[in-house]
Enzyme design. Structure first.
Site, PDB file in Angstrom:
ATOM      1  N   GLY A   7     -83.447  -6.172 -21.305  1.00 56.98           N
ATOM      2  CA  GLY A   7     -82.662  -6.058 -20.079  1.00 56.98           C
ATOM      3  C   GLY A   7     -83.572  -5.960 -18.867  1.00 56.98           C
ATOM      4  O   GLY A   7     -83.340  -5.168 -17.955  1.00 56.98           O
ATOM      5  N   SER A   9     -84.379  -8.002 -16.415  1.00 52.79           N
ATOM      6  CA  SER A   9     -84.262  -8.840 -15.220  1.00 52.79           C
ATOM      7  C   SER A   9     -83.644  -8.159 -14.014  1.00 52.79           C
ATOM      8  O   SER A   9     -83.740  -8.657 -12.900  1.00 52.79           O
ATOM      9  CB  SER A   9     -83.462 -10.100 -15.562  1.00 52.79           C
ATOM     10  N   ASN A  83     -83.472  -1.053 -23.182  1.00 53.86           N
ATOM     11  CA  ASN A  83     -82.715  -0.782 -21.960  1.00 53.86           C
ATOM     12  C   ASN A  83     -81.444  -1.621 -21.831  1.00 53.86           C
ATOM     13  O   ASN A  83     -80.486  -1.181 -21.221  1.00 53.86           O
ATOM     14  CB  ASN A  83     -83.650  -1.029 -20.756  1.00 53.86           C
ATOM     15  N   SER A 136     -77.038   7.273 -21.578  1.00 56.03           N
ATOM     16  CA  SER A 136     -76.177   7.443 -20.407  1.00 56.03           C
ATOM     17  C   SER A 136     -75.654   8.866 -20.377  1.00 56.03           C
ATOM     18  O   SER A 136     -75.374   9.457 -21.421  1.00 56.03           O
ATOM     19  CB  SER A 136     -75.003   6.471 -20.483  1.00 56.03           C
ATOM     20  N   TYR A 149     -68.117   3.046 -24.514  1.00 53.25           N
ATOM     21  CA  TYR A 149     -69.497   2.870 -24.065  1.00 53.25           C
ATOM     22  C   TYR A 149     -70.343   4.092 -24.442  1.00 53.25           C
ATOM     23  O   TYR A 149     -71.437   3.964 -25.018  1.00 53.25           O
ATOM     24  CB  TYR A 149     -69.518   2.655 -22.549  1.00 53.25           C
ATOM     25  N   ALA A 150     -69.823   5.283 -24.149  1.00 54.24           N
ATOM     26  CA  ALA A 150     -70.562   6.522 -24.444  1.00 54.24           C
ATOM     27  C   ALA A 150     -70.826   6.648 -25.944  1.00 54.24           C
ATOM     28  O   ALA A 150     -71.891   7.118 -26.355  1.00 54.24           O
ATOM     29  CB  ALA A 150     -69.780   7.725 -23.928  1.00 54.24           C
ATOM     30  N   LYS A 153     -73.912   4.750 -26.891  1.00 50.26           N
ATOM     31  CA  LYS A 153     -75.145   5.417 -26.444  1.00 50.26           C
ATOM     32  C   LYS A 153     -75.414   6.677 -27.277  1.00 50.26           C
ATOM     33  O   LYS A 153     -76.564   7.033 -27.537  1.00 50.26           O
ATOM     34  CB  LYS A 153     -75.038   5.768 -24.955  1.00 50.26           C
TER      35      LYS A 153
END
Lengths: 240, 74
Positions: A7, A9, A83, A136, A149-150, A153
């Site tokens: 990741g 960029s 990342n 996160s 999402y969590a 992570k």
């Protein structure tokens, strides 16, 4: 040192590359696209910022795509920064299984496979390498819409802790940086009101500094952090 | 190929301060006879893969030298 960064960029990934290049390291970056800001960094540090376009949603081929002809065994890898991540923002009652699986491919499965081959590279060269995952704050402080999402992570945090325990005897370290909310593309869909609310939950009452996150990653990769492993380092403005 | 496998095993044993082994047979066991730990076998896999492009642990654990030969001859 030779560091692999996913990741790379934009956002935090780009800043991590910048800090590592400033410190004199060579970076092997993977991302789907290569925007102008990244190309500018390549021009500024000729030969020290390698790039390959890789889609991390394809965990089946991540090995050949990253380690086959890019970070080969000829490159002695000192560090791996995981990342790259995909955000999937919705309430739990709306879970779409395909989107959930797609997010887990990028956020969990590809990072695990890449950790496997990063460790194999370190084994081959007897490198006391360092692995850093970007997590996160949503893992530790719940937010509406971020349960899926969590969870991805949270999986990484558990993976890192156990990787640290498993490989510590060979000097290989694994840590997690837990950033608070940052003004990056990943949180671009939030309204100003939502942002203000999120920042109000921090001690410093502000967005987390992308630079501070990147500097912490570089620190964990360095010899200065030689005795730090299995940790989650919060860089979150003191989120309550 | 058999010489290379023996060379890698001895490379790992030397790093552990174990004496060199002069020869192995198909029935030589990696753990019990050669004193290799799971980490040693991980290094063995990586070194063999670097040489032959074959991951001997891809489809499960191997226990003997003969099983390594079999995977490399496929």
């Amino acid at each position: 040192m030779n560091i692999l960064v996913t990741g790379c960029s934009r956002g935090v990934g780009l800043e991590i590359c910048r800090v590592l290049l400033e410190q004199g390291h060579t970076v092997y970056g993977v991302a789907r696209s290569c925007p102008q800001e990244f190309k500018d960094l390549q021009t500024q540090y000729p030969g020290r910022l390698q790039y390959k376009s890789v889609d991390l949603s394809d965990s089946e081929h991540v090995r050949e795509n990253v380690f086959g002809d890019f970070v080969t065994n000829k490159v002695q890898l000192d560090g791996f920064v995981n990342n790259a991540a995909l955000a999937y923002d919705d309430i739990v009652s709306n879970i779409n299984l395909d989107r959930l699986k797609g997010m887990y491919e990028v956020n969990v499965f590809s990072p695990m496979v890449m950790t496997k081959y990063a460790i194999r590279n370190m084994l081959l060269h007897h490198t006391k390498g360092s692995i850093v995952h970007i997590s996160s704050i949503s893992v530790h402080t719940g937010y509406k819409g971020l349960a899926m999402y969590a969870s991805s992570k949270g999986a990484l945090e558990a993976f890192s802790k156990n990787t640290a325990r498993e490989w510590g005897s060979l000097g290989i370290r694994s840590n997690v940086v837990v950033p608070g909310f940052m003004p990056t593309a990943m949180s671009a869909t939030l309204t100003d009101e939502q942002r203000a609310k999120i920042y109000a939950r921090t001690s410093l009452k502000d967005a987390t500094s992308v630079r501070s996150v990147a500097e912490t990653v570089a620190y964990l990769l360095s010899e200065k952090a030689a005795s730090i492993t299995g940790q989650n380092i919060h860089v979150d403005n003191g989120t309550i | 190929m058999k010489e290379k496998v023996l060379e890698v095993i001895n490379m790992i044993r030397v790093a552990k301060n174990l004496p060199l082994v002069e020869s192995v047979t198909d029935n030589t066991r990696l753990r019990e006879d050669l004193d290799l730990t799971s980490f040693d076998m991980a290094e063995l896999t990586v070194r063999i893969e670097d040489e032959y492009g074959i991951d001997i642990f891809e489809t499960g654990l191997v226990n003997t030298i003969g099983e390594i030969y079999a995977k490399l001859q496929k």
